[in-house]
Design a protein around this motif. Structure first.
Motif, PDB file in Angstrom:
ATOM      1  N   ILE A 394       0.846  -1.195   0.000  1.00 48.64           N
ATOM      2  CA  ILE A 394       0.000   0.000   0.000  1.00 48.64           C
ATOM      3  C   ILE A 394       0.887   1.252   0.000  1.00 48.64           C
ATOM      4  N   ARG A 395       1.960   1.200   0.750  1.00 48.36           N
ATOM      5  CA  ARG A 395       2.919   2.319   0.771  1.00 48.36           C
ATOM      6  C   ARG A 395       3.531   2.512  -0.630  1.00 48.36           C
ATOM      7  N   ALA A 396       3.888   1.401  -1.274  1.00 50.29           N
ATOM      8  CA  ALA A 396       4.499   1.498  -2.605  1.00 50.29           C
ATOM      9  C   ALA A 396       3.523   2.116  -3.609  1.00 50.29           C
ATOM     10  N   SER A 397       2.231   1.874  -3.399  1.00 48.12           N
ATOM     11  CA  SER A 397       1.234   2.351  -4.360  1.00 48.12           C
ATOM     12  C   SER A 397       1.107   3.874  -4.363  1.00 48.12           C
ATOM     13  N   VAL A 398       1.672   4.530  -3.365  1.00 45.94           N
ATOM     14  CA  VAL A 398       1.593   6.000  -3.330  1.00 45.94           C
ATOM     15  C   VAL A 398       2.987   6.622  -3.354  1.00 45.94           C
ATOM     16  N   ALA A 399       3.955   5.834  -3.821  1.00 48.49           N
ATOM     17  CA  ALA A 399       5.333   6.347  -3.847  1.00 48.49           C
ATOM     18  C   ALA A 399       5.561   7.190  -5.094  1.00 48.49           C
ATOM     19  N   SER A 400       6.065   8.394  -4.896  1.00 50.11           N
ATOM     20  CA  SER A 400       6.459   9.234  -6.027  1.00 50.11           C
ATOM     21  C   SER A 400       7.391  10.317  -5.511  1.00 50.11           C
ATOM     22  N   ALA A 401       8.136  10.902  -6.412  1.00 48.64           N
ATOM     23  CA  ALA A 401       9.087  11.953  -6.013  1.00 48.64           C
ATOM     24  C   ALA A 401       8.354  13.065  -5.272  1.00 48.64           C
ATOM     25  N   GLY A 402       7.185  13.448  -5.782  1.00 45.85           N
ATOM     26  CA  GLY A 402       6.437  14.527  -5.140  1.00 45.85           C
ATOM     27  C   GLY A 402       5.960  14.134  -3.757  1.00 45.85           C
ATOM     28  N   ASN A 403       5.446  12.925  -3.645  1.00 48.58           N
ATOM     29  CA  ASN A 403       4.864  12.487  -2.370  1.00 48.58           C
ATOM     30  C   ASN A 403       5.933  12.229  -1.310  1.00 48.58           C
ATOM     31  N   ASP A 404       7.191  12.020  -1.724  1.00 47.86           N
ATOM     32  CA  ASP A 404       8.272  11.850  -0.747  1.00 47.86           C
ATOM     33  C   ASP A 404       8.430  13.082   0.130  1.00 47.86           C
ATOM     34  N   HIS A 405       8.023  14.240  -0.387  1.00 50.48           N
ATOM     35  CA  HIS A 405       8.127  15.455   0.418  1.00 50.48           C
ATOM     36  C   HIS A 405       7.109  15.460   1.552  1.00 50.48           C
ATOM     37  N   ARG A 406       6.087  14.611   1.429  1.00 48.46           N
ATOM     38  CA  ARG A 406       5.105  14.513   2.517  1.00 48.46           C
ATOM     39  C   ARG A 406       5.451  13.295   3.372  1.00 48.46           C
ATOM     40  N   LEU A 407       5.236  12.107   2.816  1.00 46.11           N
ATOM     41  CA  LEU A 407       5.532  10.885   3.552  1.00 46.11           C
ATOM     42  C   LEU A 407       7.032  10.880   3.866  1.00 46.11           C
ATOM     43  N   GLY A 408       7.358  10.599   5.076  1.00 49.16           N
ATOM     44  CA  GLY A 408       8.774  10.475   5.394  1.00 49.16           C
ATOM     45  C   GLY A 408       9.479  11.807   5.530  1.00 49.16           C
ATOM     46  N   ALA A 409       8.744  12.905   5.563  1.00 49.95           N
ATOM     47  CA  ALA A 409       9.408  14.189   5.765  1.00 49.95           C
ATOM     48  C   ALA A 409       8.817  14.874   6.990  1.00 49.95           C
ATOM     49  N   ASN A 410       8.495  14.071   7.985  1.00 44.23           N
ATOM     50  CA  ASN A 410       7.906  14.573   9.228  1.00 44.23           C
ATOM     51  C   ASN A 410       6.686  15.444   8.973  1.00 44.23           C
ATOM     52  N   GLU A 411       5.900  15.008   8.064  1.00 44.40           N
ATOM     53  CA  GLU A 411       4.694  15.762   7.755  1.00 44.40           C
ATOM     54  C   GLU A 411       3.546  14.777   7.631  1.00 44.40           C
ATOM     55  N   ALA A 412       2.353  15.329   7.535  1.00 46.80           N
ATOM     56  CA  ALA A 412       1.184  14.467   7.407  1.00 46.80           C
ATOM     57  C   ALA A 412       1.126  13.858   6.031  1.00 46.80           C
ATOM     58  N   PRO A 413       0.787  12.608   5.919  1.00 43.72           N
ATOM     59  CA  PRO A 413       0.859  11.565   6.942  1.00 43.72           C
ATOM     60  C   PRO A 413       2.230  10.901   6.896  1.00 43.72           C
ATOM     61  N   PRO A 414       2.571  10.082   7.874  1.00 45.20           N
ATOM     62  CA  PRO A 414       3.913   9.491   7.891  1.00 45.20           C
ATOM     63  C   PRO A 414       4.025   8.324   6.903  1.00 45.20           C
ATOM     64  N   ALA A 415       5.241   7.871   6.699  1.00 42.69           N
ATOM     65  CA  ALA A 415       5.461   6.752   5.768  1.00 42.69           C
ATOM     66  C   ALA A 415       5.125   5.408   6.410  1.00 42.69           C
ATOM     67  N   ILE A 416       4.980   5.398   7.725  1.00 40.14           N
ATOM     68  CA  ILE A 416       4.618   4.145   8.405  1.00 40.14           C
ATOM     69  C   ILE A 416       3.105   3.975   8.287  1.00 40.14           C
ATOM     70  N   ILE A 417       2.708   2.882   7.694  1.00 36.54           N
ATOM     71  CA  ILE A 417       1.269   2.697   7.485  1.00 36.54           C
ATOM     72  C   ILE A 417       0.682   1.940   8.683  1.00 36.54           C
ATOM     73  N   SER A 418      -0.066   2.668   9.519  1.00 36.15           N
ATOM     74  CA  SER A 418      -0.734   2.035  10.657  1.00 36.15           C
ATOM     75  C   SER A 418      -2.226   2.339  10.586  1.00 36.15           C
ATOM     76  N   VAL A 419      -2.973   1.627  11.429  1.00 37.22           N
ATOM     77  CA  VAL A 419      -4.433   1.778  11.406  1.00 37.22           C
ATOM     78  C   VAL A 419      -4.921   2.377  12.726  1.00 37.22           C
TER      79      VAL A 419
END
Ligand code: ADP
Ligand code: MG
Length: 731
Positions: A394-419
Motif C-alpha cells: 500500500i505504501r508502494a502504491s503511493v510512492a512518487s518523487a512529489g509524495n516523498d516530500h510529505r511521507l517520510g518528511a515529518n509531515e502528514a501523513p507518515p510513511a509508516i502505514i498504521s491503522v
C-alpha cells in the motif's frame, strides 16, 4: 522592471468584475444541469432501443460480454445524443502509466461512396480503438516492433461529453492494453481488483447466509487538495512551470502560523472559480459537495460524495482536469503537486474507502443486530489484517518523487502505514482476543451465543487526524495518496490486499465449520487469530511523533521514506503472489510497473536538478553578482568620501558575508553539476533512482539553502523570482 516586478504589476491590475461577468448564465439550478453531459441511465433509455438498454444495463451491473449487435445499437444511440449536444468528435479516453489521461480525437464525419459527408460511428469504433502506443511508458511490456496497443470500452463507467470553447467531444472511458492483453494503464488493474473484491467478499456474505446480494464493490470518495496562484507569478517561475514545485524560495515571515486560512472565508476570485468549476463538474455528473480553504495559504480542497471505485477514479481524473482548465479562465494556475512550497503543508488526497453490496449496504457500517456486527467485524478485521500484511504494498502504491516530500518528511501523513480504530473498537477487538466480556451496560450488550458483542456505536467524533489509515465510523480513510496522483494504484493495492485476506478468512471459516463449529465460533476463532497477528499495525497515538518511529521499528513495521526504497515492495514474492492470485496483475505487468515508476522517479529528479541549475546559473548568479558589485562600489565611495574607518569596516563585513554566500553558491552549483555528470549511463534503474534520491536531491537542497539565504540578503528590487509572500498572499 525585472520579471518579478512585471508579474506583480500584472496581478495588481486584475479586475474581479472580469471574472463574474457570466453570473446570469450560471444562475440555472444545479439540479437541472447535473449529469446533462453524461450518457447516463435516463439518457440511455431515451436514445437506445429498450432491449439494447436492458442488455447493456445488465452487463454494467453484473458483467458480461458486449456483442456486435449491442455495440452497434449503443454506438448509434450515443452518436445521436452526442451530435445533438454539439459534439463533432469522439475519443477513447484512457489512463496510461503517465498518471494523466490520454485522448486521440476522431471526427464523427465520414464520406460515402459519392464523397457525400455523413455522420458515422460504428460499434467497432465504440468498442475498440488503436492509438499508437509506442510513445506511452510500457516498462518493457511492449517490444519496439510491436508498438501497437489498443483501447477497449469500459461500459461500467458512463460516456460523457467534454465542452470546450469551440466545440465538444464525446469521451468513451476505456482500458489500454497491449496486443497480448497486458495492461498498459492504471484502470485495467483497478477493474480487476474490483472483481477480486467482488469474488471474495461475496463468499463471506454467503457464509453469513446472505443469498440475495449479487455483487460487492469498493466505494471511494477522494478529497482533493490543491493550491491556486496567479498565472503571472507562475510563468515567471521556471521551476513551477517545469516541475510543479518551487525549487527555491525563502519562507515568508508569515506562513501558516496564524492558522487563519483553514476554513477561512473564501476570496472573491477564488470563489468565482470554484463556482464555475463545480458547475462544469455537475454537468459531468460528478457529485462534488464540499469546498473550503485548507491549512496553507492559497491551499484549497474539493470533495465529492463517494461512488463506486471505478467511477470515483474516473471522476477524480476529471476533477483534476476540469479544475485546471477552469482555473486558467480566472488567470490562476492550479498546482496539484504534493509539495509546491517548502515549509508549508503539502497537498494530498484523502481516499475514503469502503465496501458496498449490490443492495446498497455498507459492509463497514456497524449494524444494529449482533449478527450484522459479527459480519461487520469480519470485514473490519480483514481490512486491518490486509493493511498489516500488505502495508508495504500500500505504501508502494503511493510512492512518487512529489509524495516523498510529505511521507517520510515529518509531515502528514507518515510513511509508516498504521491503522487507527478509536477507543471503542480497540476495546472490542481486545475483548475478542482475550475471549472476555467487555464492560458495557446491559443495554449496550447483546447476547451472541457464547460471546458477547456490544452494540457498536458509530464513532465519528474521536478521529485521529495523524493516522494514515483511519477508521472513521463506516469507512477507512487512507490519507497517503498524493494530490497529483491517480487514485487507481492505491485502490488497486487496497482492494487486492483485502481480497487476499477475505479469501483466507473464507477458507478458514469454512474449515472451522466443517470441523463442527457453529458460525459464531467459526468466525470468532478466525477473528481472534487475525487480531492477534495484526496487533502491531494498530496505533491510536500521534503518528508524527519521533517516539512512534521508534515504536514502529520495535513492532517491525516498515518505514520506507523514499520512493526507491518503497517501490521494492512491488516485486517482493509475497506481493507478487497477492497480485497474481486474483489476476490483478501478472508478474510481467508488476515488473513493468516497477520499471516505469523507478524511471519516472529518476527522470523527474533529473528535470528538477537541471531546472535548479538553470535558475541558479542564469537567474540568481548574475543578480547576486550585480548586487555584490554594488556593495563593493559602495565601499569605494565611502573611502573616497573619507568617512570614518568603523563605518567602512562595517560595510566591508557586510560585503564579506555576502561574498561568502556567493562563493558558496558557486560551490553548490559546481557540486550539483559534477554529480549530474558523474551518473553517466547507469543502467541499473534501482541504483540510478537511489543515486538521484541520496546524492542529487541532497545537493539540490544544499543549493536551495544558499539561494534562499541570498534571497534574504539581496536588494528586493533585484530579486528575479516571485517570492513566497507574493505568490501566497497577493492575488
Ligand atoms: P471529512 O473526512 O472531511 O471529515 P466525511 O467523513 O464526512 O468528511 O467524508 C469524507 C469523504 O468520505 C466524502 O468524500 C464522502 O463521500 C466519503 N465517504 C462517506 N461514506 C463513504 C463510503 N461508504 N465509502 C467511501 N467513501 C465514503
Ligand atoms: Mg477527510
Amino acid at each position: 522592471m525585472n520579471a518579478r516586478e512585471e508579474a506583480f504589476k500584472e496581478v495588481l491590475q486584475r479586475n474581479i468584475t472580469k471574472y463574474i461577468q457570466n453570473k446570469e448564465k450560471l444562475a440555472n439550478g444545479i439540479i437541472d444541469i447535473f449529469g446533462i453531459n453524461v450518457f447516463n441511465e435516463s439518457t440511455m433509455i431515451k436514445y437506445l432501443p429498450y432491449k439494447a438498454y436492458k442488455k447493456l444495463k445488465k452487463i454494467i451491473d453484473e458483467g458480461g460480454v458486449i456483442d456486435e449487435e449491442l455495440a452497434e445499437a449503443v454506438a448509434h444511440g450515443v452518436k445521436e445524443w452526442a451530435i445533438e449536444k454539439g459534439a463533432t468528435h469522439f475519443t477513447h479516453w484512457f489512463q496510461p502509466m503517465t498518471g494523466l489521461t490520454a485522448e486521440k480525437h476522431d471526427s464523427f464525419i465520414d464520406f460515402d461512396k459519392n464523397k457525400i459527408p455523413i455522420y458515422r460511428f460504428s460499434g467497432k469504433n465504440l468498442r475498440q480503438g488503436e492509438p499508437d502506443a509506442s510513445s506511452f511508458p510500457s516498462g518493457g511490456l511492449r517490444s519496439t516492433f510491436e508498438a501497437r496497443g489498443y483501447t477497449a470500452w469500459d461500459p461500467t463507467s458512463p460516456m460523457f461529453i467534454v465542452e470546450n470553447a469551440n466545440g465538444a467531444t464525446l469521451c468513451i472511458p476505456t482500458m489500454f492494453l497491449s496486443y497480448n492483453g497486458e495492461a498498459l494503464d492504471k484502470k485495467t488493474p483497478l477493474l480487476r481488483s474490483i472483481e477480486a473484491i467482488n469474488k471474495t467478499a461475496l463468499r463471506i456474505l454467503r457464509i453469513f447466509g446472505n443469498n440475495t446480494a449479487t455483487r460487492v464493490y469498493p466505494t471511494v470518495g477522494a478529497e482533493q487538495e490543491y493550491f491556486l496562484i496567479d498565472k503571472a507569478y507562475y510563468y515567471k517561475r521556471p521551476d513551477l512551470v517545469l516541475t510543479g514545485r518551487t525549487l527555491f524560495g525563502a519562507p515568508s515571515p508569515k506562513g501558516q502560523q496564524m492558522e487563519d486560512h483553514y476554513f477561512g472565508s473564501i476570496k472573491e476570485r477564488v470563489l468565482a472559480f470554484m463556482q464555475e468549476a463545480e458547475r462544469e463538474l455537475y454537468k459531468l455528473g460528478i457529485p462534488v459537495k464540499t469546498r473550503h480553504n485548507e491549512v496553507a495559504p492559497a491551499q484549497f480542497e474539493i470533495a465529492p460524495l463517494f461512488e463506486e471505485a471505478n467511477i470515483a477514479n474516473d471522476h477524480n481524473q476529471l476533477i483534476m482536469e476540469v479544475l485546471k482548465k477552469i482555473a486558467a479562465k480566472y488567470d490562476f494556475v492550479l498546482l496539484l503537486h504534493e509539495k509546491p512550497f517548502a515549509g508549508l503543508n503539502g497537498s494530498g488526497k484523502h481516499n475514503n474507502w469502503s465496501l458496498s453490496d449490490s443492495e446498497g449496504n455498507n459492509l463497514l457500517d456497524p449494524g444494529k443486530t449482533p449478527h450484522e456486527n459479527l459480519q461487520f467485524l469480519t470485514f473490519l478485521v480483514a481490512t486491518i489484517k490486509a493493511v498489516y500484511k500488505y502495508g508495504d504494498l500500500i505504501r508502494a502504491s503511493v510512492a512518487s518523487a512529489g509524495n516523498d516530500h510529505r511521507l517520510g518528511a515529518n509531515e502528514a501523513p507518515p510513511a509508516i502505514i498504521s491503522v487507527y480504530l478509536g477507543e471503542q473498537l480497540t476495546q472490542i477487538l481486545e475483548a475478542i482476543v482475550n475471549n472476555k466480556k467487555v464492560e458495557y451496560t446491559d443495554e449496550q450488550i447483546i447476547q451472541l451465543g457464547i460471546s458477547k458483542l456490544p452494540i457498536i456505536l458509530k464513532d465519528v467524533t474521536d478521529r485521529n487526524r495523524t493516522s494514515p489509515f483511519a477508521f472513521t465510523g463506516n469507512k477507512f480513510e487512507f490519507r497517503a495518496v498524493g494530490s497529483s496522483m491517480s487514485i487507481a494504484p492505491a485502490n488497486t493495492a487496497i482492494n487486492t490486499a483485502v481480497a487476499n485476506i477475505l479469501d483466507e478468512f473464507a477458507n478458514e471459516i469454512e474449515n472451522n465449520l466443517n470441523q463442527g463449529m457453529d458460525l459464531n465460533q467459526a468466525v470468532m476463532k478466525v477473528l481472534r487469530e487475525a487480531i492477534k497477528e495484526s496487533k502491531p499495525v494498530l496505533f491510536d497515538g500521534n503518528n508524527y511523533s519521533p517516539e512512534w518511529e521508534e515504536e514502529a521499528k520495535r513492532r517491525g513495521l516498515p518505514n520506507y521514506k523514499t520512493t526507491p526504497e518503497a517501490l521494492k515492495a512491488l516485486i517482493s514474492k509475497k506481493n507478487i503472489e497477492a497480485f497474481t492470485k486474483f489476476g490483478v496483475l501478472s508478474k510481467k505487468e508488476i515488473e513493468s510497473r516497477y520499471n516505469i515508476y523507478l524511471e519516472q522517479y529518476s527522470k523527474l529528479l533529473n528535470i528538477e536538478a537541471e531546472t535548479a541549475l538553470m535558475i541558479a546559473k542564469t537567474m540568481i548568479l548574475p543578480v547576486v553578482q550585480r548586487y555584490q558589485k554594488e556593495l563593493a562600489q559602495n565601499i569605494s565611495s565611502l573611502i573616497a568620501a573619507n568617512l570614518n574607518n568603523e563605518l567602512i569596516q562595517n560595510n566591508k563585513k557586510l560585503l564579506e558575508q555576502y561574498s561568502n554566500n556567493v562563493k558558496e553558491l558557486l560551490d553548490k552549483i559546481e557540486k550539483l553539476e559534477n554529480l549530474l555528470t558523474d551518473i553517466g549511463e547507469e543502467k541499473d534503474i534501482q541504483k540510478k533512482a537511489e543515486y538521484y534520491c541520496y546524492k542529487i536531491l541532497p545537493a539540490m537542497n544544499d543549493l536551495r539553502k544558499v539561494v534562499d539565504n541570498l534571497e534574504k540578503e539581496t536588494d528586493d528590487a533585484y530579486w528575479p523570482l516571485p517570492k513566497y509572500r507574493e505568490m501566497l498572499f497577493i492575488c
